[in-house]
Scaffold this motif. Structure first.
Motif, PDB file in Angstrom:
ATOM      1  N   SER A 110       0.782   8.460  -3.380  1.00 20.59           N
ATOM      2  CA  SER A 110      -0.547   8.592  -2.777  1.00 20.59           C
ATOM      3  C   SER A 110      -1.502   7.640  -3.481  1.00 20.59           C
ATOM      4  CB  SER A 110      -1.043  10.031  -2.921  1.00 20.59           C
ATOM      5  OG  SER A 110      -0.199  10.898  -2.199  1.00 20.59           O
ATOM      6  N   HIS A 111      -2.181   6.832  -2.685  1.00 20.79           N
ATOM      7  CA  HIS A 111      -3.070   5.809  -3.238  1.00 20.79           C
ATOM      8  C   HIS A 111      -4.230   5.590  -2.280  1.00 20.79           C
ATOM      9  CE1 HIS A 111      -1.246   3.217  -0.267  1.00 20.79           C
ATOM     10  NE2 HIS A 111      -0.065   3.620  -0.707  1.00 20.79           N
ATOM     11  N   ALA A 112      -5.214   4.847  -2.730  1.00 25.28           N
ATOM     12  CA  ALA A 112      -6.371   4.531  -1.897  1.00 25.28           C
ATOM     13  C   ALA A 112      -5.927   3.847  -0.609  1.00 25.28           C
ATOM     14  CB  ALA A 112      -7.321   3.618  -2.669  1.00 25.28           C
ATOM     15  N   LEU A 113      -6.745   3.989   0.420  1.00 19.31           N
ATOM     16  CA  LEU A 113      -6.478   3.350   1.702  1.00 19.31           C
ATOM     17  C   LEU A 113      -6.494   1.834   1.532  1.00 19.31           C
ATOM     18  CD1 LEU A 113      -6.157   3.584   4.796  1.00 19.31           C
ATOM     19  CD2 LEU A 113      -8.655   3.513   4.936  1.00 19.31           C
ATOM     20  N   VAL A 114      -5.408   1.180   1.914  1.00 20.60           N
ATOM     21  CA  VAL A 114      -5.309  -0.273   1.846  1.00 20.60           C
ATOM     22  C   VAL A 114      -4.672  -0.800   3.122  1.00 20.60           C
ATOM     23  CG1 VAL A 114      -5.138  -0.375  -0.672  1.00 20.60           C
ATOM     24  CG2 VAL A 114      -3.056  -0.268   0.703  1.00 20.60           C
ATOM     25  N   PHE A 115      -4.918  -2.060   3.363  1.00 23.95           N
ATOM     26  CA  PHE A 115      -4.259  -2.791   4.443  1.00 23.95           C
ATOM     27  C   PHE A 115      -3.505  -3.922   3.756  1.00 23.95           C
ATOM     28  CE2 PHE A 115      -8.191  -0.941   5.993  1.00 23.95           C
ATOM     29  CZ  PHE A 115      -7.717  -0.164   7.036  1.00 23.95           C
ATOM     30  N   LEU A 116      -2.195  -3.938   3.889  1.00 24.38           N
ATOM     31  CA  LEU A 116      -1.351  -4.920   3.220  1.00 24.38           C
ATOM     32  C   LEU A 116      -0.505  -5.626   4.260  1.00 24.38           C
ATOM     33  CD1 LEU A 116      -0.163  -6.162   0.614  1.00 24.38           C
ATOM     34  CD2 LEU A 116       1.428  -4.228   0.539  1.00 24.38           C
ATOM     35  N   GLU A 117      -0.645  -6.960   4.316  1.00 26.53           N
ATOM     36  CA  GLU A 117       0.139  -7.743   5.256  1.00 26.53           C
ATOM     37  C   GLU A 117       0.243  -9.181   4.761  1.00 26.53           C
ATOM     38  OE1 GLU A 117       0.036  -9.103   9.931  1.00 26.53           O
ATOM     39  OE2 GLU A 117      -1.141  -7.394   9.296  1.00 26.53           O
ATOM     40  N   ASN A 118       1.466  -9.686   4.701  1.00 27.12           N
ATOM     41  CA  ASN A 118       1.719 -11.094   4.367  1.00 27.12           C
ATOM     42  C   ASN A 118       0.982 -11.560   3.108  1.00 27.12           C
ATOM     43  OD1 ASN A 118       3.345 -11.315   6.670  1.00 27.12           O
ATOM     44  ND2 ASN A 118       1.587 -11.859   7.931  1.00 27.12           N
ATOM     45  N   ALA A 119       1.181 -10.864   2.014  1.00 27.89           N
ATOM     46  CA  ALA A 119       0.600 -11.235   0.717  1.00 27.89           C
ATOM     47  C   ALA A 119      -0.929 -11.196   0.721  1.00 27.89           C
ATOM     48  CB  ALA A 119       1.103 -12.598   0.264  1.00 27.89           C
ATOM     49  N   TYR A 120      -1.490 -10.353   1.549  1.00 26.76           N
ATOM     50  CA  TYR A 120      -2.933 -10.175   1.630  1.00 26.76           C
ATOM     51  C   TYR A 120      -3.218  -8.680   1.616  1.00 26.76           C
ATOM     52  CZ  TYR A 120      -7.562  -9.948   3.726  1.00 26.76           C
ATOM     53  OH  TYR A 120      -8.877  -9.662   3.974  1.00 26.76           O
ATOM     54  N   LEU A 121      -4.078  -8.240   0.700  1.00 27.44           N
ATOM     55  CA  LEU A 121      -4.394  -6.820   0.589  1.00 27.44           C
ATOM     56  C   LEU A 121      -5.897  -6.629   0.656  1.00 27.44           C
ATOM     57  CD1 LEU A 121      -2.839  -4.091  -1.419  1.00 27.44           C
ATOM     58  CD2 LEU A 121      -5.245  -4.523  -1.884  1.00 27.44           C
ATOM     59  N   GLU A 122      -6.315  -5.630   1.445  1.00 32.84           N
ATOM     60  CA  GLU A 122      -7.718  -5.242   1.507  1.00 32.84           C
ATOM     61  C   GLU A 122      -7.802  -3.766   1.167  1.00 32.84           C
ATOM     62  OE1 GLU A 122     -10.443  -6.622   4.696  1.00 32.84           O
ATOM     63  OE2 GLU A 122     -10.600  -4.464   5.125  1.00 32.84           O
ATOM     64  N   MET A 123      -8.674  -3.420   0.226  1.00 32.25           N
ATOM     65  CA  MET A 123      -8.840  -2.035  -0.223  1.00 32.25           C
ATOM     66  C   MET A 123     -10.255  -1.575   0.106  1.00 32.25           C
ATOM     67  SD  MET A 123      -8.503  -0.476  -4.063  1.00 32.25           S
ATOM     68  CE  MET A 123      -6.892  -1.205  -4.221  1.00 32.25           C
ATOM     69  N   ARG A 124     -10.367  -0.372   0.688  1.00 31.24           N
ATOM     70  CA  ARG A 124     -11.654   0.223   1.036  1.00 31.24           C
ATOM     71  C   ARG A 124     -12.069   1.239  -0.019  1.00 31.24           C
ATOM     72  NH1 ARG A 124     -13.074  -0.992   6.427  1.00 31.24           N
ATOM     73  NH2 ARG A 124     -11.866  -2.857   6.896  1.00 31.24           N
ATOM     74  N   PHE A 125     -13.334   1.195  -0.403  1.00 27.30           N
ATOM     75  CA  PHE A 125     -13.831   2.198  -1.340  1.00 27.30           C
ATOM     76  C   PHE A 125     -15.278   2.515  -1.012  1.00 27.30           C
ATOM     77  CE2 PHE A 125     -13.931  -1.982  -3.207  1.00 27.30           C
ATOM     78  CZ  PHE A 125     -15.180  -2.098  -3.792  1.00 27.30           C
TER      79      PHE A 125
ATOM     80  N   LEU B   4     -15.731   6.329  -5.274  1.00 23.61           N
ATOM     81  CA  LEU B   4     -14.507   7.019  -4.886  1.00 23.61           C
ATOM     82  C   LEU B   4     -13.790   6.093  -3.912  1.00 23.61           C
ATOM     83  CD1 LEU B   4     -15.712  10.675  -4.118  1.00 23.61           C
ATOM     84  CD2 LEU B   4     -14.455   9.887  -6.136  1.00 23.61           C
ATOM     85  N   PHE B   5     -12.508   6.280  -3.780  1.00 27.18           N
ATOM     86  CA  PHE B   5     -11.735   5.478  -2.842  1.00 27.18           C
ATOM     87  C   PHE B   5     -11.426   6.310  -1.600  1.00 27.18           C
ATOM     88  CE2 PHE B   5     -11.129   3.496  -6.856  1.00 27.18           C
ATOM     89  CZ  PHE B   5     -11.037   2.143  -6.581  1.00 27.18           C
ATOM     90  N   ARG B   6     -11.403   5.639  -0.456  1.00 25.68           N
ATOM     91  CA  ARG B   6     -10.969   6.302   0.770  1.00 25.68           C
ATOM     92  C   ARG B   6      -9.491   6.625   0.632  1.00 25.68           C
ATOM     93  NH1 ARG B   6     -12.549   2.926   5.946  1.00 25.68           N
ATOM     94  NH2 ARG B   6     -11.127   4.493   6.815  1.00 25.68           N
ATOM     95  N   PHE B   7      -9.101   7.785   1.197  1.00 21.01           N
ATOM     96  CA  PHE B   7      -7.691   8.167   1.171  1.00 21.01           C
ATOM     97  C   PHE B   7      -7.152   8.163   2.596  1.00 21.01           C
ATOM     98  CE2 PHE B   7      -4.442  11.710   0.161  1.00 21.01           C
ATOM     99  CZ  PHE B   7      -3.446  10.782  -0.044  1.00 21.01           C
ATOM    100  N   VAL B   8      -7.456   9.177   3.376  1.00 21.76           N
ATOM    101  CA  VAL B   8      -6.957   9.251   4.752  1.00 21.76           C
ATOM    102  C   VAL B   8      -8.072   8.932   5.744  1.00 21.76           C
ATOM    103  CG1 VAL B   8      -5.935  10.754   6.492  1.00 21.76           C
ATOM    104  CG2 VAL B   8      -5.197  10.922   4.110  1.00 21.76           C
TER     105      VAL B   8
END
Length: 124
Positions: free
Chosen positions: A105-120, A69-73
């Protein structure tokens, strides 16, 4: 009708990947503009998400097989009878003329300067 339309998903705080969502879920997507000089494999991930319960309150889901499952909030949703391990994936997207997009609404992500990190969350 998809399998998700017939399953009674419990209240909680989580997302899963799907192009078709149950009516009581919020929808959204993440579009990643991949590096053009490497693969140029832009892709879109569609999510079904809900935040109508606390992630710390365990929910009942099928436990016969491991799943994600993906983290949401909040944190990883607790699931009765399963242990959970948080994982992440990182993407380095296009540096110039970037078209990364987060919508709805999408999975929790960190997006900055063409770099994305997704938590699941991995359950077993």
């Amino acid at each position: 009708m998809s399998e998700f339309g017939t399953y009674d998903w419990p209240a909680g705080d989580y997302c899963f990947l799907s192009t078709e969502c149950p009516s009581d879920f919020q929808t959204g997507y993440i579009f990643l503009d991949e590096e053009d000089d490497i693969y140029d494999l832009d892709f879109n991930m569609s999510f079904c998400c809900r935040n109508n319960g606390l992630s710390s309150v365990p929910i009942q889901l099928p436990t016969a097989n491991p799943f994600y499952l993906f983290r949401f909030v909040g944190d990883c949703q607790e699931v009765i009878g399963m242990t959970v391990r948080e994982e992440y994936i990182q993407f380095d997207t296009e540096d110039t003329d970037n078209f990364d997009e987060l919508h709805g609404s999408h999975a929790l992500v960190f997006l900055e300067n063409a770099y994305l990190e997704m938590r699941f969350c991995y359950y077993e």
